[in-house]
Design a protein around this motif. Structure first.
Motif, short mmCIF file in Angstrom:
data_model
loop_
_atom_site.label_atom_id
_atom_site.label_comp_id
_atom_site.label_asym_id
_atom_site.label_seq_id
_atom_site.Cartn_x
_atom_site.Cartn_y
_atom_site.Cartn_z
N THR A 159 0.76 -1.24 0.17
CA THR A 159 0.05 -0.01 -0.07
C THR A 159 0.87 1.37 -0.22
N ALA A 160 0.35 2.62 -0.36
CA ALA A 160 1.05 3.64 -0.28
C ALA A 160 1.22 4.19 0.94
N CYS A 161 2.61 4.67 1.41
CA CYS A 161 2.70 5.09 2.75
C CYS A 161 2.52 6.71 2.42
N SER A 162 2.24 7.31 3.45
CA SER A 162 2.00 8.81 3.58
C SER A 162 3.15 9.57 2.98
N ALA A 163 3.05 10.78 2.49
CA ALA A 163 4.28 11.62 2.20
C ALA A 163 4.76 12.12 3.43
N ALA A 164 6.18 12.25 3.36
CA ALA A 164 6.89 13.11 4.38
C ALA A 164 7.43 14.33 4.04
N THR A 165 7.18 15.28 4.81
CA THR A 165 7.68 16.53 4.39
C THR A 165 8.87 16.86 5.31
N ALA A 166 10.04 17.07 4.80
CA ALA A 166 11.23 17.46 5.48
C ALA A 166 11.37 19.05 5.29
N SER A 167 10.99 19.64 6.45
CA SER A 167 10.95 21.25 6.39
C SER A 167 12.48 21.72 7.05
N GLN A 168 12.84 22.72 6.72
CA GLN A 168 14.15 23.45 7.04
C GLN A 168 13.67 24.74 7.96
N PRO A 169 14.67 25.17 8.85
CA PRO A 169 14.22 26.18 9.68
C PRO A 169 14.11 27.41 8.84
N ASP A 170 14.06 28.50 9.28
CA ASP A 170 13.95 29.85 8.56
C ASP A 170 15.40 30.30 8.62
N GLY A 171 16.15 30.61 7.51
CA GLY A 171 17.20 31.09 7.10
C GLY A 171 17.42 32.63 7.33
N PRO A 172 18.69 33.18 6.92
CA PRO A 172 18.85 34.40 7.29
C PRO A 172 18.12 35.13 5.94
N LYS A 173 17.93 36.58 6.34
CA LYS A 173 17.25 37.61 5.18
C LYS A 173 17.95 37.53 3.97
N ALA A 174 17.35 37.32 2.83
CA ALA A 174 18.09 37.69 1.41
C ALA A 174 17.64 38.90 1.04
N ALA A 175 18.50 39.29 0.27
CA ALA A 175 18.25 40.78 -0.46
C ALA A 175 16.71 40.91 -0.91
N GLY A 176 16.02 41.88 -0.45
CA GLY A 176 14.66 42.10 -0.91
C GLY A 176 13.43 41.28 -0.21
N GLY A 177 14.23 40.44 0.83
CA GLY A 177 13.09 39.67 1.78
C GLY A 177 13.51 38.53 2.31
N ALA A 178 12.50 37.84 3.06
CA ALA A 178 13.01 36.58 3.40
C ALA A 178 13.42 35.46 2.70
N ASP A 179 14.42 34.57 2.99
CA ASP A 179 15.11 33.61 2.18
C ASP A 179 14.22 32.43 2.89
N THR A 180 13.03 31.94 2.12
CA THR A 180 12.46 30.54 2.84
C THR A 180 13.06 29.51 2.24
N PRO A 181 13.33 28.53 3.39
CA PRO A 181 14.04 27.24 2.86
C PRO A 181 12.87 26.62 1.91
N ALA A 182 13.53 25.78 1.06
CA ALA A 182 12.78 24.94 0.18
C ALA A 182 11.83 23.96 0.90
N LYS A 183 10.65 23.61 0.49
CA LYS A 183 9.97 22.44 1.41
C LYS A 183 9.97 21.22 0.48
N VAL A 184 10.68 20.22 1.02
CA VAL A 184 11.08 19.05 0.52
C VAL A 184 10.12 17.83 1.13
#
Length: 389
Positions: free
Chosen positions: A20-45
């Motif tokens: 059977t299919a297993c449910s998806a897992a989301t591996a999230s990263q913490p907030d990173g430093p601010k990038a030029a022009g706004g927040a640098d949000t980590p990719a949602k894996v």
């Protein structure tokens, strides 16, 4: 930096026939430093474990995948490929049943920030396992008519899925095709036959990457690899039941002609005709008429026995039938000859050599599953037996 979040993937139980299919897992990263022009949000894996017969997928939202590593409990990698846009990764192969995988993903955010996450998932055990028997044996040397043959322990209903996982490589680019048939035992079987007899000296390798494949009658839980060589000498055995003689050709030249007696005309004791392949040299064996359903009882120890079909046709020494060699067909279906001739002939042939048998009064052509009778089909007809055509 805050620790990377670890997500534990829930599992479901195996159904009667599939994962059977297993449910998806989301591996999230913490907030990173601010990038030029706004927040640098980590990719949602997101790691998506496979449903039945599917591959592992990893996706990134708001960024790209820099590296994906998937390994089983033994550290064996499950290779895969990242898409050109960098936002998805798919394993080359299916995940195997009853296996735990660790997934390590390095992703890059839109602003260039990298983060690494780890997660794991386990696939349920297979409810039913399918196994195979391979022929010829690994590292053996065979005659020019020997097919590569796979017999399955359990039914194969997903023939195309299985055939896609079978790769034959030859040393000289030999043209050939898989063909599905029913073995004499009643089991599913697939043979790889060249278009014509093998070229002497050919090296053959089979890679059956079946682990994680559902046959429709059971899961494969391992891969198989084997290889064999074709003899450097081409031998063909010509059997003429009308003239009651056998001729051995070696590289096209007749090297031995033997008076024989074939199966008795007019009933169940007749021999088969067509091309049979020498399956095995079995030496001295006991032959009992009860095992082949013949009414006239016999029970003999027979020397220099060479099996040609599963149904019980052999070439062998038959001294009790000496009065008929070269004169009449008077056996119970086998090709008999004197002990002296059988001894010499036995030493000259090897499994995989073709026996091309002809005769007016026979009980039919050797069937593809009765030993190795695939040569009795035209090349065009044999190709239609592939599940991929």
């Amino acid at each position: 930096m805050l620790p990377v979040a670890r997500i534990r993937i829930p599992l479901f139980l195996l159904t009667a026939v599939a994962l059977t299919a297993c449910s998806a897992a989301t591996a999230s990263q913490p907030d990173g430093p601010k990038a030029a022009g706004g927040a640098d949000t980590p990719a949602k894996v997101t790691v998506q474990p496979p449903a039945a017969g599917k591959q592992v997928t990893v996706t990134a939202a708001g960024g790209k995948l820099a590296q994906v590593k998937v390994v089983d409990a033994d550290g064996t990698p499950l290779a895969g490929r990242t898409a050109a846009d960098g936002v998805s990764w798919v394993s080359d192969r299916k995940a195997a049943p009853g296996t735990t995988y660790t997934v390590e993903v390095t992703s890059t955010s839109a602003g260039g920030k990298q983060a690494t996450s780890k997660s794991s998932f386990s696939t349920p055990e297979a409810a039913r396992v399918n196994k195979v028997t391979l022929s010829p044996g690994k590292n053996t040397t065979v005659g020019i008519a020997q097919p590569l043959s796979i017999v399955f322990d359990r039914p194969v209903r997903n023939k195309a899925d299985v055939e896609r996982q079978l790769k034959v490589t030859t040393s000289n680019g030999t043209e050939g095709s898989w063909g599905w048939l029913t073995d004499y035992s009643g089991r599913d079987r697939v043979d790889w036959r060249p278009k014509e007899y093998w070229k002497p000296g050919t090296k053959v390798t089979l890679e059956a990457t079946l682990n994680g494949t559902d046959s429709g009658g059971g899961w494969f839980v391992r891969d198989y690899r084997t290889g064999f060589s074709v003899d450097s000498t081409a031998r063909i055995v010509k059997v003429d039941l009308d003239r009651k003689k056998l001729t051995l050709l070696r590289d096209g030249q007749a090297v031995r002609t033997i008076p024989v007696s074939g199966g008795t005309p007019g009933g169940d004791k007749r021999s088969w005709r067509g091309t049979a392949v020498l399956m095995a040299k079995e030496g001295t064996i006991n032959m009992n008429s009860e095992t082949v359903g013949l009414g006239d009882a016999y029970n003999k120890d027979v020397d220099y026995s060479m099996r040609l079909t599963w149904s019980g046709m052999y070439a062998h020494a038959a001294p009790w039938n000496a009065a008929y060699f070269g004169r009449a067909n008077h056996s119970s279906g086998c090709i008999g000859m004197s002990t002296e001739q059988a001894s010499a002939f036995y030493a000259l042939v090897r499994p995989g050599d073709p026996f091309e048998i002809k005769g007016e009064d026979t009980k039919g052509v050797v069937a593809p599953g009765n030993g190795y009778g695939a040569w009795n089909l035209s090349w065009a007809d044999w190709q239609t037996k592939s599940a991929l055509r």
